[in-house]
Scaffold this active site. Structure first.
Site, short mmCIF file in Angstrom:
data_model
loop_
_atom_site.label_atom_id
_atom_site.label_comp_id
_atom_site.label_asym_id
_atom_site.label_seq_id
_atom_site.Cartn_x
_atom_site.Cartn_y
_atom_site.Cartn_z
N LYS A 40 -25.71 -24.57 -20.06
CA LYS A 40 -25.28 -25.63 -19.16
C LYS A 40 -25.67 -25.41 -17.72
CE LYS A 40 -21.22 -27.79 -20.99
NZ LYS A 40 -19.78 -27.90 -20.74
N GLY A 85 -23.84 -11.46 -21.54
CA GLY A 85 -23.80 -10.95 -22.91
C GLY A 85 -24.98 -11.40 -23.74
N GLY A 136 -20.63 -13.45 -16.09
CA GLY A 136 -19.99 -14.26 -15.06
C GLY A 136 -19.72 -13.46 -13.80
N ARG A 166 -19.73 -2.13 -24.27
CA ARG A 166 -18.70 -2.13 -23.22
C ARG A 166 -17.71 -0.98 -23.39
NH1 ARG A 166 -17.09 -8.50 -22.12
NH2 ARG A 166 -18.61 -8.84 -20.45
C1 3PG Z 1 -16.57 -11.73 -20.35
O1 3PG Z 1 -16.78 -11.35 -21.49
O2 3PG Z 1 -17.27 -12.59 -19.78
C2 3PG Z 1 -15.45 -11.10 -19.61
O3 3PG Z 1 -14.77 -10.17 -20.41
C3 3PG Z 1 -14.51 -12.14 -19.05
O4 3PG Z 1 -13.93 -12.89 -20.09
P1 3PG Z 1 -13.40 -14.34 -19.77
O5 3PG Z 1 -14.60 -15.18 -19.42
O6 3PG Z 1 -12.67 -14.80 -21.00
O7 3PG Z 1 -12.45 -14.23 -18.58
#
Ligand code: 3PG
Ligand code: MG
Length: 366
Positions: A174, A320, A343, A37
């Site tokens: 999940k 990730g 996400g 990243r």
């Molecule tokens: C992630 O790693 O999914 C993003 O950086 C967002 O982080 P968060 O889910 O803690 O908002």
């Protein structure tokens, strides 16, 4: 829907730029496990510094509770950034201030103070309506950075005209986290392949016993409805399970006996899923097929990763864990688009937009 790009900004020479990045990198004992990243933000940083701008980068790291917490300090990230892009500043973890997640206007004012331009290159955080993501575009001339621009281009391509057949592969723990995106994906994909922990709620919906496997009983009905919707949904026909003694490992098909816990898809399922990927025109993969960190339960994810690497389809891998799996098997260079957001990529596909993108489009200065 177009977002302003770097070329839309006023001349950055001599300007101070607030650059929102997503340097929320995986860490173990204060050391960075994967700096992808950070490296992914370099094209934007270089574009700005080459033109004479001073860059103040800012990011969150982990989920500290709105106050300074040494466990989430940016030191290791700052050091890595200094190696890769000397002369770029990095603010302290944005989430050390409660104003970040609360999107507090006073915190936005502190972020924009003394700064002339705002660039958002934090794709992985664009689904969060947090101060540093949605606030500055209301106050400064603003644009998307290169990484954000490319993510949006690729993911919007999946929404507008994916090469067929379009195969979605979802894994992870999940099912409840992903029900909304499953519903949205079923409108777009020709086949949805389900692996990982979430597969067991689908297997239960098919009437199988799942033993001690991960199960979300209150989602069984919804999974049954999805399986009966007439859409093509593939779930594992066999699984690799750990026995009640936590030692014996077996491949099981059909019902899983009491006390046995499914932790990977089985070899027949892995081959079937790989065949879908091989025959696809477009593949979107998010979430591992099993607990691949444990070599006993890595084969399903490895087989899927190999299939994604070798298919002629256009491949997009998000999240990730899936990216880490591709890297672990040495296949991360074999993907068309390795998204920096898990996400965020799913939410963009689900909703067609993200708060961070909307804020850039609505920027008063855009
Ligand atoms: C992630 O790693 O999914 C993003 O950086 C967002 O982080 P968060 O889910 O803690 O908002
Ligand atoms: Mg996340």
């Amino acid at each position: 829907m177009r977002v302003p790009t770097l070329e839309d900004l006023p001349d950055p020479a001599g300007k101070r730029v607030l650059l929102r990045v997503d340097f929320n990198v995986p860490m173990t004992n204060g050391a960075i496990d994967d700096d992808r990243r950070i490296r992914a933000a370099l094209p934007t940083i270089t574009w700005l510094t080459d033109r004479g701008a001073t860059v103040d980068a800012c990011s969150h790291l982990g989920r500290p509770q709105g106050r300074p917490d040494p466990a989430f300090a940016m030191d290791a990230v700052r050091q890595r950034l200094a190696d890769l892009a000397p002369g770029v500043n990095l603010l302290e973890n944005l989430r050390f201030d409660p104003g970040e997640t609360a999107n507090d206007p006073a915190f936005v004012e502190r972020l924009v103070e003394g700064r002339d331009l705002y660039v958002n290159d934090a794709f992985g955080a664009c689904h969060r309506a947090h101060a540093s993501v949605v606030g500055p575009p209301r106050r400064l001339p603003s644009a998307a950075g290169r990484l954000l621009g490319r993510e949006v281009e690729v993911l919007e391509g999946l929404l507008s005209g994916p090469a067929k057949p379009f195969v979605g592969v979802l894994g992870g723990a999940k099912v409840s986290d992903k029900l909304a995106v499953i519903n949205a994906l079923l409108e777009r994909v020709d086949t949805l392949v389900i692996g990982g922990g979430m597969a067991f709620t689908f297997l239960a919906a098919r009437g199988h016993e799942v033993g001690a496997s991960l199960l979300e009983p209150d989602r069984v009905e919804e999974c049954r409805r999805l399986l009966g919707s007439g859409r093509r949904i593939l779930v594992p026909a066999d699984v690799v399970a750990l026995g009640p003694d936590d030692a014996e490992v077996r491949t099981l098909a059909g019902d899983i006996p009491t006390g046995w816990k499914g932790l990977d898809i089985g070899p027949a399922s892995a081959e079937a899923f790989a065949a879908e990927v091989a025959a696809a025109g477009t593949v979107l993969w998010n979430g591992p097929m099993g607990v691949f960190e444990d070599p006993r339960f890595a084969a399903g994810t490895r087989r899927l990763a190999q299939a994604v690497a070798s298919t002629t389809a256009f491949t997009v891998v998000g999240g990730g864990d899936s990216a880490a799996a591709m890297a672990k098997f040495g296949l991360d260079g074999e993907v068309n688009h390795l998204s920096t957001g898990g996400g965020a990529s799913l939410e963009l596909i689900e909703k067609g937009d993200l708060p961070g993108l909307a804020a850039l489009r609505e920027s008063v200065h855009a």
